[in-house]
Design a protein around this motif. Structure first.
Motif, short mmCIF file in Angstrom:
data_model
loop_
_atom_site.label_atom_id
_atom_site.label_comp_id
_atom_site.label_asym_id
_atom_site.label_seq_id
_atom_site.Cartn_x
_atom_site.Cartn_y
_atom_site.Cartn_z
N TYR A 112 16.88 28.00 -0.29
CA TYR A 112 15.80 28.52 -1.24
C TYR A 112 16.01 29.44 -2.03
O TYR A 112 15.02 29.97 -2.83
N GLU A 124 2.43 31.99 -0.05
CA GLU A 124 2.72 32.72 -1.43
C GLU A 124 3.11 31.75 -2.55
O GLU A 124 2.87 32.30 -3.60
N SER A 125 3.29 30.56 -2.32
CA SER A 125 3.77 29.80 -3.25
C SER A 125 2.84 28.66 -3.70
O SER A 125 2.94 27.87 -4.56
N LEU A 137 5.71 30.90 3.64
CA LEU A 137 6.30 30.31 2.16
C LEU A 137 5.24 29.82 1.43
O LEU A 137 5.28 30.11 0.36
N TYR A 183 2.93 25.95 -6.54
CA TYR A 183 3.14 24.66 -6.42
C TYR A 183 1.94 23.80 -6.85
O TYR A 183 2.55 22.49 -7.17
N GLU A 188 14.08 32.98 -3.42
CA GLU A 188 12.81 32.52 -3.19
C GLU A 188 12.24 32.71 -1.86
O GLU A 188 10.95 33.44 -1.50
N SER A 189 13.14 32.48 -0.78
CA SER A 189 12.65 32.74 0.60
C SER A 189 13.91 32.62 1.79
O SER A 189 14.91 31.83 1.28
#
Ligand SMILES: C[S@@+](CC[C@H](N)C(=O)[O-])C[C@H]1O[C@@H](n2cnc3c(N)ncnc32)[C@H](O)[C@@H]1O
Length: 213
Positions: A161, A15-16, A12, A20, A164-165
């Protein structure tokens, strides 16, 4: 109580991580960060040793702490995501170690050496049993009187989430968190629940100190 595996959680944040970090470029200016970092700096002004962020993400809190509150104190950042570690290393250059690792096992940090341990918005990725284990590990590395500063998502059940996930993470109640912190050997000096703008969940903000038993 179920949470996703470390591999899934790592995925997670791999990827972000860039998104972030860009979000934190804006968020770090919110008053909540000035409040907590200012109180932390005052609270540990008489204590030697590093400030350890056990899930430092993009490194914004450590970086802000150094820039605005205490340019001398050694800083240590730890995170499960290699991408987050790379971003934090680029942000925090000298006198900061940023390590790939797990907040439940701070094996590179000596017992009773740290002035403070910071944990912001990562406790939802571990089970209650592992949360207690993490608090015990943070107590181990802290000096007597060393400070714990924590934020986590308040409530019951899992975090959604959305698209997104599929990661499963847990919200915890204030009573649960306070009990674990107390059972691990801390005194709690402040614990409040506050809304977080734009999100459907409140956050728990807790501050405490390693009890000398
Ligand atoms: C929501 S981000 C928060 C980052 C940072 N603390 C902040 O407030 O900006 C959660 C971070 O916790 C890290 N993380 C999740 N589980 C972890 C674990 N077991 N040990 C260390 N870091 C972990 C993730 O990789 C991610 O960088």
């Amino acid at each position: 109580m179920k949470v996703s595996s470390e591999e899934e959680v790592q995925g997670l944040y791999e990827e972000s991580a860039n998104a972030y970090s860009e979000m934190m470029d804006r968020e770090i200016d919110l008053p909540v960060y000035a409040d907590v970092l200012g109180r932390l700096a005052r609270g540990i002004s008489e204590l030697q040793g590093p400030l350890v962020d056990t899930s430092c993400g993009s490194g914004h809190m450590l970086s802000r702490y150094r820039e605005r509150y205490d340019s001398e104190r050694p800083l240590v950042g730890i995170d499960l995501s290699p991408r987050m570690v790379a971003i934090a290393r680029a942000r925090l250059s000298s006198r900061t170690e940023v390590l790939l690792g797990d907040m439940r096992n701070l094996e590179d940090i000596k017992a009773s050496s740290a002035a403070a341990v910071l944990s912001y918005f990562a406790l939802h990725h571990v089970t209650p049993e592992d949360a207690l284990e993490a608090f015990r590990e943070w107590r181990r590395v802290l000096r007597p009187g060393g400070q714990l500063v924590l934020a986590t998502w308040e409530g019951e059940g899992t975090i959604d989430y959305g698209a997104e996930s599929d990661v499963v993470a847990q919200r915890y109640t204030k009573d649960e968190v306070v009990r674990w912190v107390h059972d691990a050997g801390f005194s709690v000096s402040r614990c409040v629940i506050e809304p977080v703008e734009g999100l459907p969940m409140d956050a728990i903000y807790l501050e405490g100190r390693k009890r000398v038993q």
